[in-house]
Scaffold this motif. Structure first.
Motif, PDB file in Angstrom:
ATOM      1  N   GLU A 252       0.750  -1.129  -0.088  1.00 31.35           N
ATOM      2  CA  GLU A 252       0.017   0.166  -0.068  1.00 31.35           C
ATOM      3  C   GLU A 252       0.724   1.321   0.126  1.00 31.35           C
ATOM      4  N   LEU A 253       0.257   2.306  -0.704  1.00 33.02           N
ATOM      5  CA  LEU A 253       1.013   3.399  -0.575  1.00 33.02           C
ATOM      6  C   LEU A 253       0.241   4.602   0.443  1.00 33.02           C
ATOM      7  N   HIS A 254       0.990   5.410   1.118  1.00 32.98           N
ATOM      8  CA  HIS A 254       0.441   6.264   1.916  1.00 32.98           C
ATOM      9  C   HIS A 254       1.015   7.626   2.236  1.00 32.98           C
ATOM     10  N   GLN A 255       0.552   8.708   2.110  1.00 27.35           N
ATOM     11  CA  GLN A 255       1.268   9.753   2.331  1.00 27.35           C
ATOM     12  C   GLN A 255       0.916  10.523   3.611  1.00 27.35           C
ATOM     13  N   TYR A 256       2.107  10.836   4.169  1.00 26.29           N
ATOM     14  CA  TYR A 256       1.914  11.349   5.846  1.00 26.29           C
ATOM     15  C   TYR A 256       2.756  12.340   5.990  1.00 26.29           C
ATOM     16  N   LYS A 257       2.779  13.438   6.498  1.00 24.76           N
ATOM     17  CA  LYS A 257       3.516  14.579   6.931  1.00 24.76           C
ATOM     18  C   LYS A 257       4.746  14.783   6.044  1.00 24.76           C
ATOM     19  N   GLY A 258       4.288  14.833   4.796  1.00 24.79           N
ATOM     20  CA  GLY A 258       5.208  15.252   3.617  1.00 24.79           C
ATOM     21  C   GLY A 258       6.187  14.030   3.033  1.00 24.79           C
ATOM     22  N   LYS A 259       6.145  12.831   3.527  1.00 26.14           N
ATOM     23  CA  LYS A 259       6.588  11.634   3.186  1.00 26.14           C
ATOM     24  C   LYS A 259       5.625  10.789   2.678  1.00 26.14           C
ATOM     25  N   TYR A 260       6.111   9.921   1.860  1.00 22.56           N
ATOM     26  CA  TYR A 260       5.528   8.610   1.038  1.00 22.56           C
ATOM     27  C   TYR A 260       5.790   7.350   1.873  1.00 22.56           C
ATOM     28  N   TYR A 261       4.801   6.676   2.159  1.00 21.31           N
ATOM     29  CA  TYR A 261       5.378   5.157   3.018  1.00 21.31           C
ATOM     30  C   TYR A 261       4.477   4.027   2.353  1.00 21.31           C
ATOM     31  N   TYR A 262       5.587   3.134   2.277  1.00 22.06           N
ATOM     32  CA  TYR A 262       5.114   1.722   1.523  1.00 22.06           C
ATOM     33  C   TYR A 262       4.974   0.754   2.707  1.00 22.06           C
ATOM     34  N   PHE A 263       3.718   0.296   2.847  1.00 19.65           N
ATOM     35  CA  PHE A 263       3.174  -0.766   3.721  1.00 19.65           C
ATOM     36  C   PHE A 263       3.155  -1.762   2.887  1.00 19.65           C
ATOM     37  N   ALA A 264       3.855  -3.164   3.457  1.00 18.16           N
ATOM     38  CA  ALA A 264       3.828  -4.058   2.764  1.00 18.16           C
ATOM     39  C   ALA A 264       4.029  -5.565   3.557  1.00 18.16           C
ATOM     40  N   THR A 265       3.664  -6.726   3.000  1.00 17.10           N
ATOM     41  CA  THR A 265       4.081  -7.661   3.876  1.00 17.10           C
ATOM     42  C   THR A 265       5.040  -8.485   3.156  1.00 17.10           C
ATOM     43  N   PHE A 266       6.515  -8.889   3.976  1.00 16.80           N
ATOM     44  CA  PHE A 266       7.306  -9.618   3.230  1.00 16.80           C
ATOM     45  C   PHE A 266       7.563 -11.091   3.983  1.00 16.80           C
ATOM     46  N   THR A 267       8.075 -11.861   3.095  1.00 16.76           N
ATOM     47  CA  THR A 267       8.091 -13.395   3.408  1.00 16.76           C
ATOM     48  C   THR A 267       9.554 -13.833   2.880  1.00 16.76           C
ATOM     49  N   ASN A 268      10.163 -14.388   3.853  1.00 14.11           N
ATOM     50  CA  ASN A 268      11.233 -15.008   4.040  1.00 14.11           C
ATOM     51  C   ASN A 268      10.972 -16.567   3.972  1.00 14.11           C
ATOM     52  N   LYS A 269      11.012 -17.336   2.625  1.00 13.58           N
ATOM     53  CA  LYS A 269      10.608 -18.623   2.837  1.00 13.58           C
ATOM     54  C   LYS A 269      11.554 -19.545   3.346  1.00 13.58           C
TER      55      LYS A 269
END
Length: 318
Positions: free
Chosen positions: A80-97
């Protein structure tokens, strides 16, 4: 740290129709600064569009720390992409198999967790921040999203995967002011079994609740009602559900709507406004063709003028 500037993938197209893109969990940011729509999702790539109909991409835009628990080539889910207080944030789920954290009822559970990257631009590149871990290493967590609650504090809302607890949950945890890590412990908001509509069959053929919690997304209606989109299943049908907070805060209690908000086989929804002010829901369709699961993004118009979100119609036919 692996360093990858924004680059074009080998499947790059300058003008691809939305319905020709195979993408799970599509999330769209309408960036006012560039007057551009940015779409990401599972796979961790980025698409750009000026009109939502034709898309350029995919671009490679994320960087991960290979010395962290993620390793060199983590899987990326539900970004997901979110803008907050002048920055852009990339929320994601990461998996190490390559890392196994548990085994429950015959299922080996890999290291999977929600994480946040940051950029000065919507188009990235998105870089790691100082904290390498946002949630406990022994929990498989997924589909983290962002919300600033009534206390004006930022939170991550996420799912604890059903494969471990056998009754998936939606939970919240407070984020640091710059979103670079988490503070305190997670708090339960609701369980999969709280949904009145989701269903599955047991191995004996009995009917029970479906165990899946997937894709939370927070919103407020124009009357100030706090709601949450989230997805489960009604037997073999992917189902977009909605819940509403009675207190107007993340703490709830959360009351589940009895009926899905979209037609069958759509889910993992999120909301955004177009540059001309229309409120749209982005979802993916979910079906199997010749044994392969295909997921394609779709856009629907919705109305939030009352206390509840109302489904209207398909936004356009590509």
């Amino acid at each position: 740290m692996s360093v990858i500037a924004q680059s074009k993938s080998r499947w790059f197209s300058e003008s691809r129709p939305l319905d020709s893109i195979i993408l799970s969990d599509p999330c769209i940011l309408a960036d006012q600064q560039t007057r551009t729509y940015y779409m990401t999702g599972t796979g961790g790539q980025l698409w750009k569009s000026k009109d939502l109909k034709r898309w350029a991409g995919p671009y490679q835009v994320i960087q991960t720390d290979s010395s962290s628990w993620m390793g060199k080539n983590p899987m990326v889910w539900a970004a997901e992409l979110h803008q907050y207080k002048g920055k852009y944030y990339y929320f994601a789920t990461f998996t190490n198999k390559n890392i196994k954290i548990d085994s429950v009822r015959g299922n080996v559970i890999e290291r999977r967790a929600c994480h946040v990257l940051v950029s000065d631009k919507a188009e990235g590149p998105y870089l790691p921040m100082k904290d390498k871990t946002y949630l406990p290493a022994n929990m498989p967590t997924l589909d983290g999203t962002f919300w600033v609650d009534e206390d004006q504090q930022p939170y991550m809302v996420f799912c604890h995967e059903w494969l471990q607890n056998w009754n998936g949950t939606v939970e919240k945890i407070r984020l640091k002011p710059d979103l670079s890590g988490t503070l305190g412990n997670a708090k339960l908001l609701f369980k999969a079994s709280d949904s009145p509509g989701s269903r599955e069959r047991t191995s004996k053929g009995d009917t029970t609740f479906n165990k899946v919690t997937d894709g939370p997304w927070l919103f407020k209606t124009q009357t100030g009602k706090l709601g949450m989109l989230w997805t489960s299943w009604i037997f073999n049908l992917y189902t977009q559900g909605v819940a509403y907070s009675q207190s107007g805060t993340l703490d709830g209690p959360w009351v589940q709507e009895k009926e899905p908000i979209t037609p069958p086989n759509f889910g993992h929804g999120m909301l955004f406004k177009t540059f001309d002010g229309k409120l749209l829901m982005s979802v993916h369709s979910h079906k199997k063709i010749d044994g392969r699961t295909i997921r394609i993004p779709h856009l629907f118009e919705v109305d939030d003028s009352g206390d509840k979100l109302v489904f209207l119609k398909q936004y356009f036919k590509p």
